[in-house]
Write a protein that holds these residues in place. Structure first.
Motif, PDB file in Angstrom:
ATOM      1  N   GLU A  74       0.177 -14.757 -15.504  1.00  0.00           N
ATOM      2  CA  GLU A  74      -1.026 -14.019 -15.263  1.00  0.00           C
ATOM      3  C   GLU A  74      -1.719 -14.555 -14.276  1.00  0.00           C
ATOM      4  O   GLU A  74      -2.445 -13.661 -13.480  1.00  0.00           O
ATOM      5  CB  GLU A  74      -1.727 -14.285 -16.699  1.00  0.00           C
ATOM      6  N   ALA A  75      -1.767 -15.697 -13.885  1.00  0.00           N
ATOM      7  CA  ALA A  75      -2.262 -16.191 -12.654  1.00  0.00           C
ATOM      8  C   ALA A  75      -1.600 -15.765 -11.439  1.00  0.00           C
ATOM      9  O   ALA A  75      -2.352 -15.250 -10.517  1.00  0.00           O
ATOM     10  CB  ALA A  75      -2.173 -17.865 -12.649  1.00  0.00           C
ATOM     11  N   ILE A  76      -0.129 -15.496 -11.390  1.00  0.00           N
ATOM     12  CA  ILE A  76       0.398 -15.099 -10.162  1.00  0.00           C
ATOM     13  C   ILE A  76      -0.037 -13.469  -9.930  1.00  0.00           C
ATOM     14  O   ILE A  76      -0.308 -13.254  -8.918  1.00  0.00           O
ATOM     15  CB  ILE A  76       1.811 -15.068 -10.138  1.00  0.00           C
ATOM     16  N   LYS A  77      -0.040 -12.881 -11.080  1.00  0.00           N
ATOM     17  CA  LYS A  77      -0.421 -11.494 -11.016  1.00  0.00           C
ATOM     18  C   LYS A  77      -1.945 -11.232 -10.551  1.00  0.00           C
ATOM     19  O   LYS A  77      -2.017 -10.221  -9.596  1.00  0.00           O
ATOM     20  CB  LYS A  77      -0.182 -10.828 -12.474  1.00  0.00           C
ATOM     21  N   LYS A  78      -2.773 -11.863 -11.163  1.00  0.00           N
ATOM     22  CA  LYS A  78      -4.179 -12.013 -10.624  1.00  0.00           C
ATOM     23  C   LYS A  78      -4.602 -12.134  -9.133  1.00  0.00           C
ATOM     24  O   LYS A  78      -5.204 -11.383  -8.658  1.00  0.00           O
ATOM     25  CB  LYS A  78      -5.018 -12.985 -11.602  1.00  0.00           C
ATOM     26  N   HIS A  79      -3.640 -13.115  -8.667  1.00  0.00           N
ATOM     27  CA  HIS A  79      -3.934 -13.380  -7.254  1.00  0.00           C
ATOM     28  C   HIS A  79      -2.964 -12.267  -6.429  1.00  0.00           C
ATOM     29  O   HIS A  79      -3.205 -12.613  -5.071  1.00  0.00           O
ATOM     30  CB  HIS A  79      -3.568 -14.874  -6.995  1.00  0.00           C
ATOM     31  N   ASN A  80      -1.930 -11.941  -6.893  1.00  0.00           N
ATOM     32  CA  ASN A  80      -1.028 -11.211  -6.079  1.00  0.00           C
ATOM     33  C   ASN A  80      -0.273 -12.038  -4.948  1.00  0.00           C
ATOM     34  O   ASN A  80      -0.515 -11.484  -3.934  1.00  0.00           O
ATOM     35  CB  ASN A  80      -1.988  -9.874  -5.468  1.00  0.00           C
TER      36      ASN A  80
END
Length: 268
Positions: free
Chosen positions: A187-193
């Motif tokens: 989720e963190a990686i997706k949020k920050h792209n």
């Protein structure tokens, strides 16, 4: 309250000629007895281990950093290497492990991976990866001596990562431990792209003026500045670590940001 210790307490980069001095100086800030209680490996045990691993037969050589480790603390490092994984690093226990392999599973002896640390449940090891013979990285291998995953860039970095994760928080008045699940990391990686979590940590470090320590690598991120430090480890696609410091309000604010950015949860 103790005064914040300046960032120059972080172990400096060096070479094999001063590796033990650098490590001992750092640990002795927190444990003055450590350097006097560690126990070196016996010369005959080192030779026995080399014969059991067949490392000479494969024309490999242990990294110089591991040879130094053996000569200073190979029999008993007072729990240093098991800081990151529960298990056994004593040369006598690694000899026992290899003698068991020779007796029960000689076909699993590897010409690529030579282990120096046995996991507690005997379901794998930490091994030198001799597919890179000049500077072998540290990898996790299974009970059949097959590659499982990358663990650390090299043995020197592993030593300082273990020391930092064990002792650094003792520098400070407050320490906040944290963990995150694989789903939280995604989720963190997706949020920050970003491609990986270190892109997020780099941005956080720049915002709060942390420096990245030289013994960081692909799965360990060590950040420091005057009065605070943090340690983040990626394992099994999940995160864990701590942030520590002396100024309660500042550490609280910084930790809240870090935990929010990485979708982490406090342990305490």
């Amino acid at each position: 309250m103790q005064m914040p210790i300046k960032s120059n307490h972080i172990p400096p980069e060096g070479d094999c000629t001063n590796l033990f001095d650098r490590l001992s100086k750092y640990i002795s800030r927190f444990d003055e007895k450590w350097a006097h209680e560690i126990e070196p490996a016996k010369r005959e045990d080192i030779e026995k281990l080399k014969n059991l691993t067949r490392i000479n037969q494969y024309n490999y050589h242990y990294p110089k950093e591991y040879e130094i480790y053996l000569n200073y603390m190979g029999q008993d490092d007072k729990g240093l290497l098991k800081t990151q994984l529960p298990g056994y690093a004593s040369i006598s226990e690694i000899i026992d492990s290899y003698e068991g392999i020779h007796e029960e599973q000689p076909d699993t002896l590897s010409d690529k991976y030579v282990h120096f640390f046995q996991k507690e449940l005997f379901d794998g090891q930490l091994s030198f990866d001799f597919t890179q013979t000049d500077h072998p990285q540290i990898v996790v291998t299974n009970e059949d001596s097959q590659f499982v995953s990358y663990f650390a860039d090299n043995f020197e970095k592993l030593l300082f990562q273990c020391a930092f994760s064990k002792y650094e928080r003792l520098n400070y008045d407050k320490c906040i431990m944290f963990t995150g699940s694989p789903n939280m990391l995604k989720e963190a990686i997706k949020k920050h792209n970003v491609e990986d979590v270190f892109g997020i940590i780099d941005k956080f470090s720049n915002t709060y003026d942390f420096q990245r320590a030289w013994f960081s690598d692909r799965t360990h991120y060590i950040g420091f500045k005057d009065g605070s430090s943090f340690y983040i480890k990626v394992r099994n696609n999940a995160l864990c670590g701590f942030i520590a410091g002396d100024l309660d309000n500042q550490i609280d604010n910084i930790s809240e940001t870090l935990l929010a950015e990485l979708h982490l949860s406090k342990n305490n």
